[in-house]
Design an enzyme around this catalytic site. Structure first.
Site, mmCIF file in Angstrom:
data_model
loop_
_atom_site.group_PDB
_atom_site.id
_atom_site.type_symbol
_atom_site.label_atom_id
_atom_site.label_comp_id
_atom_site.label_asym_id
_atom_site.label_seq_id
_atom_site.Cartn_x
_atom_site.Cartn_y
_atom_site.Cartn_z
ATOM 1 N N HIS A 257 47.382 34.547 39.486
ATOM 2 C CA HIS A 257 48.751 35.057 39.266
ATOM 3 C C HIS A 257 49.316 34.522 37.760
ATOM 4 C CE1 HIS A 257 52.622 36.930 40.301
ATOM 5 N NE2 HIS A 257 52.864 36.200 41.372
ATOM 6 N N HIS A 296 44.439 43.880 37.070
ATOM 7 C CA HIS A 296 45.342 43.983 37.895
ATOM 8 C C HIS A 296 45.202 44.708 39.239
ATOM 9 C CE1 HIS A 296 49.873 44.331 38.651
ATOM 10 N NE2 HIS A 296 49.764 43.178 37.950
ATOM 11 N N ASP A 352 49.610 38.554 30.841
ATOM 12 C CA ASP A 352 49.112 37.086 30.669
ATOM 13 C C ASP A 352 48.192 37.025 29.343
ATOM 14 O OD1 ASP A 352 50.644 35.931 32.757
ATOM 15 O OD2 ASP A 352 49.206 36.391 33.908
HETATM 16 N N1 COA Z 1 37.299 40.035 34.504
HETATM 17 C C1 COA Z 1 36.182 40.775 35.060
HETATM 18 N N2 COA Z 1 36.372 41.622 35.595
HETATM 19 C C2 COA Z 1 37.461 41.879 36.525
HETATM 20 C C3 COA Z 1 38.656 41.294 36.359
HETATM 21 C C4 COA Z 1 38.758 40.246 35.157
HETATM 22 N N3 COA Z 1 39.800 39.475 34.715
HETATM 23 N N4 COA Z 1 39.585 41.720 37.196
HETATM 24 C C5 COA Z 1 38.951 42.506 38.124
HETATM 25 N N5 COA Z 1 37.518 42.719 37.644
HETATM 26 C C6 COA Z 1 36.684 43.437 38.405
HETATM 27 C C7 COA Z 1 36.143 42.596 39.750
HETATM 28 O O1 COA Z 1 35.028 41.891 39.596
HETATM 29 C C8 COA Z 1 35.960 44.088 40.442
HETATM 30 O O2 COA Z 1 34.717 44.423 40.358
HETATM 31 P P1 COA Z 1 33.700 44.757 41.493
HETATM 32 O O3 COA Z 1 34.266 46.088 42.063
HETATM 33 O O4 COA Z 1 32.273 45.064 40.637
HETATM 34 O O5 COA Z 1 33.778 43.607 42.406
HETATM 35 C C9 COA Z 1 36.926 44.860 40.076
HETATM 36 O O6 COA Z 1 37.202 44.625 38.738
HETATM 37 C C10 COA Z 1 38.173 44.898 41.034
HETATM 38 O O7 COA Z 1 38.771 43.875 40.909
HETATM 39 P P2 COA Z 1 39.374 42.923 42.021
HETATM 40 O O8 COA Z 1 39.162 41.594 41.884
HETATM 41 O O9 COA Z 1 39.191 43.574 43.377
HETATM 42 O O10 COA Z 1 40.889 42.821 41.777
HETATM 43 P P3 COA Z 1 41.922 42.543 42.667
HETATM 44 O O11 COA Z 1 43.082 43.637 42.700
HETATM 45 O O12 COA Z 1 41.520 41.932 43.961
HETATM 46 O O13 COA Z 1 42.542 41.276 41.696
HETATM 47 C C11 COA Z 1 43.503 40.108 40.060
HETATM 48 C C12 COA Z 1 43.475 41.380 40.580
HETATM 49 C C13 COA Z 1 44.623 40.126 38.764
HETATM 50 C C14 COA Z 1 43.732 38.880 40.793
HETATM 51 C C15 COA Z 1 42.063 40.108 39.113
HETATM 52 O O14 COA Z 1 41.936 41.214 38.201
HETATM 53 C C16 COA Z 1 41.878 38.805 38.438
HETATM 54 O O15 COA Z 1 41.286 37.793 38.850
HETATM 55 N N6 COA Z 1 42.184 38.764 37.054
HETATM 56 C C17 COA Z 1 42.173 37.501 36.019
HETATM 57 C C18 COA Z 1 43.189 36.685 36.507
HETATM 58 C C19 COA Z 1 44.652 37.424 35.882
HETATM 59 O O16 COA Z 1 44.596 37.629 34.662
HETATM 60 N N7 COA Z 1 45.599 37.265 36.839
HETATM 61 C C20 COA Z 1 47.109 37.653 36.064
HETATM 62 C C21 COA Z 1 47.316 38.991 36.721
HETATM 63 S S1 COA Z 1 48.864 39.530 36.154
#
Ligand code: COA
Length: 415
Positions: A257, A296, A352
């Site tokens: 987050h 996201h 971010d």
């Molecule tokens: N880098 C690489 N791959 C990513 C990614 C990232 N930052 N964010 C999502 N993906 C991929 C996932 O691995 C997943 O792939 P898969 O379907 O092959 O397993 C797919 O995209 C869907 O992602 P998921 O993790 O299910 O999304 P979520 O809705 O559960 O999580 C976040 C959302 C924001 C937690 C996630 O994108 C993340 O961890 N981002 C990095 C942290 C971040 O920047 N957070 C700030 C948010 S404002």
């Protein structure tokens, strides 16, 4: 200079409009009939927790509105004080209302000395500033004899204090971490300028103040994100606003987050220079490492806040060769991730990704990036908790039990 920033934001808005080919078109607004049907995925994906008039994220188009106002317009023309008023009261203030609100915020800026005494006891080397912030806000509640006024109006007063004092406390934490004494808030500075002053000890330039102001506007509200939902869940038990916001800070701290802004900078530093980006990203893909600042739950398009923060990072990158290097790495990584993960998984930069470069250019220590998010998001947390309190029903979802239905109790000596 402020014309240059306006032009820059207006250009970002023009590009966003051209690419999404439309004005925001809220797909999920309007009357909601309870109970309503929705498909819920893991992490409550797709769940509709409540209805709201505060803000809306159109994830498919990459649009964000607060109370109907487009984030590009707010970034270009508004201030954090005005945006907080908008979120709390539902409409833009008149000149008089804005003046009164601004004065109230200024009046509430000082915090009791006991808060500094508690902060001084916290080991700075091993404690994250967000953990210190969480403690200090909880202490503030203990020291406020109006913290248990459980009416919407009483909670609104507390909310305004929290918006004012979050900046004072975060500023103090920045200084205590460096072994410096906290400074008294200045009455003659805007919220953003005063916050920068409290952190750095220097009166900020007009440009730096405006950039911080824009960043606070951009982070103020964002739908039912984890920390907003946390704040609302705690408040829905008719707990107090200090406790609810303390919980919101704890939720925001995590790297999935708000904590991502800090992690992005560590990643960019780990990459080191633009030539290493491809190899680093390839390795991240192979090891299934998430690239911080991307992806996201709601946005499946380029985050509009990143559309603004990117050009601001570029503008500030010319200040220092190290920052310019970080910016070049970021742009290259942005391009690679969008090309490789954009079409495949709808993973694009989020708020971010570029904010850390902006904060670095403003002279802020990396560990203090996430508190900036809290200083801003407290407006959205409290606005949404107050809105919900107006027609409160305790949040209480259920879990699908997948354990065994009946297990015989085996006495300790027989196990
Ligand atoms: N880098 C690489 N791959 C990513 C990614 C990232 N930052 N964010 C999502 N993906 C991929 C996932 O691995 C997943 O792939 P898969 O379907 O092959 O397993 C797919 O995209 C869907 O992602 P998921 O993790 O299910 O999304 P979520 O809705 O559960 O999580 C976040 C959302 C924001 C937690 C996630 O994108 C993340 O961890 N981002 C990095 C942290 C971040 O920047 N957070 C700030 C948010 S404002």
């Amino acid at each position: 200079m402020s014309d240059q920033i306006r032009d820059l934001i207006a250009e970002a808005a023009r590009r966003a409009r051209a690419e999404t080919n439309d004005e925001p078109e809220p797909g999920m607004t309007g009357e909601v009939q309870w109970p309503m049907q929705c498909a819920v995925g893991k992490g409550l994906e797709g769940a509709i927790a409540t209805d709201t008039r505060i803000g809306y994220v159109n994830g498919a188009k990459g649009w964000l509105i607060y109370r109907g106002l487009n984030i590009f317009d707010l970034a270009e023309f508004s201030t954090f004080e005005e945006t907080s008023y908008l979120l709390l009261y539902g409409q833009l203030p008149t000149k008089r209302q804005l003046q009164d609100f601004g004065r109230t915020l200024v009046r509430h800026r000082p915090v009791p000395p006991a808060v500094y005494e508690v902060l001084a006891q916290i080991p700075t080397a091993s404690t994250h500033p967000m953990a210190a912030l969480r403690t200090a806000i909880s202490v503030l509640g203990n020291l406020d004899d109006s913290s248990e006024k459980l009416t919407v109006e009483g909670e609104r007063e507390v909310s305004i204090k929290l918006i004012a004092q979050m900046a004072t406390v975060a500023g103090a934490i920045a200084r205590i971490r460096r072994g410096e004494a906290p400074l008294a808030p200045r009455e003659d500075l805007s919220h953003a300028a005063n916050y920068l002053y409290l952190m750095t000890g220097e009166e900020p330039s007009e440009l730096n103040s405006r950039i911080m102001d824009i960043s606070l506007i951009l982070h103020a509200d964002h739908g039912m994100n984890a920390s907003t939902f946390t704040t609302m869940v705690v408040n829905s038990s008719l707990s107090d606003m200090y406790g609810s916001v303390t919980a919101g800070i704890a939720s925001l701290k995590g790297p999935l987050h708000g904590g991502a802004n800090e992690q992005v900078l560590y990643d960019l530093e780990e990459i080191g220079n633009p030539e290493n980006v491809e190899k680093w990203f390839q390795h991240a893909r192979e090891t299934k490492r998430k690239v911080m600042g991307f992806g996201h739950r709601v946005y499946k398009a380029y985050d509009p806040r990143a559309r603004i923060l990117g050009p601001l990072a570029q503008l500030l990158s010319h200040r220092d060769p190290d920052i310019e290097n970080l910016y070049k790495i970021a742009v290259k990584l942005d391009g690679l991730v969008c090309t490789q993960l954009g079409s495949e998984k709808k993973v694009f930069p989020n708020v971010d990704f570029y904010s850390g470069i902006v904060y670095r250019a403003l002279g802020i220590e990396t560990a203090m990036f996430t508190p900036i998010f809290a200083v801003s998001r407290v407006s959205g947390w409290t606005a949404r908790a107050l809105e919900y309190l107006g027609d409160n029903r305790i949040f209480r979802p259920r879990a699908l039990y997948t354990g065994p239905p009946r297990v015989e109790y085996v006495p300790l000596e027989k196990r």
